[in-house]
Motif scaffolding. Structure first.
Motif, short mmCIF file in Angstrom:
data_model
loop_
_atom_site.label_atom_id
_atom_site.label_comp_id
_atom_site.label_asym_id
_atom_site.label_seq_id
_atom_site.Cartn_x
_atom_site.Cartn_y
_atom_site.Cartn_z
N PHE A 194 0.85 -1.18 0.00
CA PHE A 194 0.00 0.00 0.00
C PHE A 194 0.90 1.24 0.00
O PHE A 194 1.93 1.27 0.67
CB PHE A 194 -0.88 0.04 1.24
N ILE A 195 0.48 2.25 -0.72
CA ILE A 195 1.20 3.53 -0.72
C ILE A 195 0.60 4.40 0.37
O ILE A 195 -0.61 4.63 0.42
CB ILE A 195 1.09 4.21 -2.09
N ILE A 196 1.47 4.86 1.26
CA ILE A 196 1.03 5.76 2.33
C ILE A 196 2.12 6.79 2.56
O ILE A 196 3.30 6.45 2.63
CB ILE A 196 0.72 4.98 3.63
N GLY A 197 1.73 8.05 2.62
CA GLY A 197 2.68 9.11 2.89
C GLY A 197 1.95 10.35 3.37
O GLY A 197 0.93 10.73 2.81
N SER A 198 2.49 10.96 4.40
CA SER A 198 1.88 12.17 4.94
C SER A 198 2.92 13.29 4.95
O SER A 198 4.11 13.05 4.75
CB SER A 198 1.34 11.92 6.35
N GLY A 199 2.44 14.50 5.18
CA GLY A 199 3.35 15.64 5.12
C GLY A 199 4.00 15.73 3.76
O GLY A 199 3.33 15.62 2.73
N ALA A 200 5.32 15.89 3.72
CA ALA A 200 6.02 15.91 2.44
C ALA A 200 5.92 14.57 1.72
O ALA A 200 5.96 14.49 0.50
CB ALA A 200 7.49 16.27 2.66
N GLY A 201 5.75 13.49 2.49
CA GLY A 201 5.63 12.16 1.91
C GLY A 201 4.34 11.95 1.14
O GLY A 201 4.21 10.98 0.38
N ALA A 202 3.38 12.85 1.31
CA ALA A 202 2.13 12.76 0.55
C ALA A 202 2.36 13.03 -0.94
O ALA A 202 1.49 12.75 -1.77
CB ALA A 202 1.10 13.74 1.09
N MET A 203 3.54 13.54 -1.28
CA MET A 203 3.88 13.82 -2.67
C MET A 203 4.46 12.59 -3.36
O MET A 203 4.88 12.66 -4.53
CB MET A 203 4.90 14.95 -2.74
N MET A 204 4.49 11.46 -2.69
CA MET A 204 5.02 10.23 -3.26
C MET A 204 3.87 9.36 -3.79
O MET A 204 2.80 9.31 -3.19
CB MET A 204 5.80 9.43 -2.22
N CYS A 205 4.13 8.70 -4.91
CA CYS A 205 3.15 7.72 -5.40
C CYS A 205 3.80 6.34 -5.49
O CYS A 205 3.45 5.52 -6.34
CB CYS A 205 2.53 8.14 -6.72
N ARG A 206 4.77 6.11 -4.60
CA ARG A 206 5.39 4.82 -4.41
C ARG A 206 5.54 4.59 -2.91
O ARG A 206 5.65 5.53 -2.14
CB ARG A 206 6.79 4.76 -5.07
N TYR A 207 5.56 3.33 -2.53
CA TYR A 207 5.80 2.99 -1.13
C TYR A 207 7.24 3.35 -0.75
O TYR A 207 8.16 3.20 -1.55
CB TYR A 207 5.58 1.49 -0.92
N PHE A 208 7.42 3.82 0.48
CA PHE A 208 8.77 4.01 1.02
C PHE A 208 8.70 3.68 2.51
O PHE A 208 7.65 3.81 3.15
CB PHE A 208 9.29 5.44 0.79
N GLY A 210 9.48 3.84 6.63
CA GLY A 210 9.52 4.92 7.62
C GLY A 210 8.10 5.38 7.93
O GLY A 210 7.29 5.58 7.02
N ARG A 211 7.80 5.59 9.20
CA ARG A 211 6.45 5.98 9.64
C ARG A 211 6.52 7.25 10.47
O ARG A 211 7.49 7.49 11.20
CB ARG A 211 5.82 4.85 10.47
N ARG A 212 5.47 8.05 10.39
CA ARG A 212 5.39 9.27 11.20
C ARG A 212 3.98 9.42 11.75
O ARG A 212 3.05 8.72 11.33
CB ARG A 212 5.78 10.51 10.38
N HIS A 213 3.82 10.33 12.69
CA HIS A 213 2.51 10.68 13.24
C HIS A 213 1.97 11.90 12.49
O HIS A 213 2.73 12.80 12.09
CB HIS A 213 2.61 10.98 14.73
N LEU A 214 0.68 11.92 12.29
CA LEU A 214 0.05 13.03 11.55
C LEU A 214 0.01 14.29 12.41
O LEU A 214 -0.25 14.24 13.61
CB LEU A 214 -1.37 12.65 11.14
N ASP A 215 0.26 15.42 11.76
CA ASP A 215 0.17 16.71 12.43
C ASP A 215 -1.29 17.16 12.51
O ASP A 215 -2.18 16.60 11.87
CB ASP A 215 0.99 17.75 11.68
N ALA A 216 -1.51 18.23 13.26
CA ALA A 216 -2.87 18.77 13.38
C ALA A 216 -3.36 19.31 12.04
O ALA A 216 -4.57 19.32 11.76
CB ALA A 216 -2.89 19.88 14.44
N SER A 217 -2.44 19.79 11.21
CA SER A 217 -2.75 20.20 9.85
C SER A 217 -1.84 19.40 8.93
O SER A 217 -0.62 19.57 8.96
CB SER A 217 -2.52 21.70 9.67
N ASP A 218 -2.42 18.50 8.13
CA ASP A 218 -1.60 17.55 7.40
C ASP A 218 -2.32 17.07 6.15
O ASP A 218 -3.52 17.35 5.94
CB ASP A 218 -1.25 16.36 8.30
N GLN A 219 -1.59 16.34 5.33
CA GLN A 219 -2.15 15.69 4.15
C GLN A 219 -1.64 14.25 4.13
O GLN A 219 -0.50 13.97 4.46
CB GLN A 219 -1.75 16.41 2.87
#
Length: 369
Positions: free
Chosen positions: A212-226, A228-237
């Motif tokens: 599955f492709i998942i990316g938030s913050g700057a990682g939301a600009m990816m359309c490939r899996y990579f 590393g995991r992060r927590h979502l910010d209060a304002s995020d994509q």
């Protein structure tokens, strides 16, 4: 040991598929087809394995006879999941060359001096294995690239296959609902993935053919899996591209989910992506071409001033696929001449990445013609 499981399709369906493949082989002047694509083996016989990462070949002769050459771990796998009666084993050992074992099988089937089709475009047939194969068959038979023979037959789904495609779509919906319930400020991407996969597994689904492709913050600009995991910010994509998989049939969805209040630019991108998706679906009709669908995508986004932010393909066919990829043939790109027909299944994705603002917007879903 006589253990077996019910085939995932009626026996008559497998027989009809092999007959269609044999008819196409005869039309091309081929006496046998050497299948290295796992999708072809599954489609023609029900054989289900990841053993294709090693040398493995299903020989289909023009009269419909099947012989599988594989390793010992897949002997029972083939008998358990398929209708292949003739399974041969090549032995793991130093200097092993299974292409020699395959040549012996072809000799046994009277294929010396005949025309053989080969599925060269297969993850299981590495360049090294292809060289061994061609060396062993040099002077034995003429070889022709027949990579697309079965893939073309697989393009139009039968009513029984469409049942599985629809079930896969229900599982994809369940995964999306799980993501919506989990994705909020402070949420961990790993928990979101776990919820999505859990919904599919609890529904009786399979592992998808790729991550599955998942990316938030700057990682939301990816359309490939990579990794590393992060927590979502209060304002995020959060960009998600995922598939429900059932009996290896896939139905995909793609979304960019917004945490907090989206900027107006992102709202505008969503409006353009939505218009492009609807335009593509309007072109996804029998008698039109795959290139027509891409043209609808390009024209809509270009007219919105987004030409430099879009991709050069906007989707692909879906079906029964195995790792490492759920993308099936053909891709939706410029001037693709393939004519669309009822029973085809396509995933269309509108992907817009605005590097200047760092904003992503994606929108995609699966359609049955």
């Amino acid at each position: 040991w006589t253990g077996t499981m019910p085939l995932h399709f009626p026996k008559d369906e497998f027989i009809a598929r092999r007959r269609a493949a044999c008819a196409e082989m005869k039309r091309r002047g081929l006496d046998a087809l050497l299948c290295f694509r796992q999708e072809s083996m599954y489609y023609l016989t029900g054989y289900d394995t990841f053993g294709y990462v090693y040398f493995q070949c299903l020989t289909l002769t023009a009269d419909g006879k099947t012989t599988l050459l594989t390793r010992a771990p897949d002997l029972r796998q083939a008998k358990f999941t398929s209708d292949i009666a003739d399974v041969r084993i090549w032995t793991d050992r130093a200097g092993a060359n299974p292409a020699e074992d395959l040549t012996a099988i072809l000799t046994e089937h009277g294929l010396f001096g005949k025309a053989l089709g080969v599925e060269y475009d297969a993850y299981g047939l590495t360049a090294a294995n292809a060289k061994r194969l061609e060396f062993e068959l040099q002077g034995f038979a003429s070889l022709e690239d027949a990579s697309g023979l079965v893939s073309t037959l697989r393009l139009v789904k039968s009513p029984a296959e469409i049942v599985y495609v629809r079930k896969a779509a229900q599982l994809a919906d369940a995964a999306w609902h799980a993501a919506q319930d989990t994705a909020k400020a402070g949420a961990f991407e790993g928990d979101i993935l776990a919820a999505m996969h859990g919904a599919i597994y609890r529904g009786g689904g399979d592992d998808p053919a790729n991550e599955f492709i998942i990316g938030s913050g700057a990682g939301a600009m990816m359309c490939r899996y990579f990794t590393g995991r992060r927590h979502l910010d209060a304002s995020d994509q959060l960009t998600l591209e995922f598939a429900g998989a059932y009996r290896h049939y896939h139905s995909c969805l793609m979304r960019t989910l917004i945490i907090g209040k989206p900027p107006q630019r992102q709202i505008d991108l969503h409006k353009a992506a939505s218009a492009a998706l609807l335009a593509c679906e309007a072109a996804l009709r029998p008698g039109r071409t795959v290139g027509d669908v891409f043209e609808a995508h390009a024209a809509t986004l270009d007219n919105a001033g987004l030409s430099k932010f879009r991709l050069n393909a906007c989707g692909y066919s879906l079906g029964t696929t195995f790792a490492p990829n759920w993308m099936d043939w053909p891709m939706v790109f410029k001037d693709n001449p393939l004519e669309l027909a009822p029973g085809m299944v396509f995933f269309l994705h509108m992907i817009i990445f605005d590097d200047a603002s760092g904003l992503a917007m994606t929108l995609g879903r699966t359609s049955l013609i």
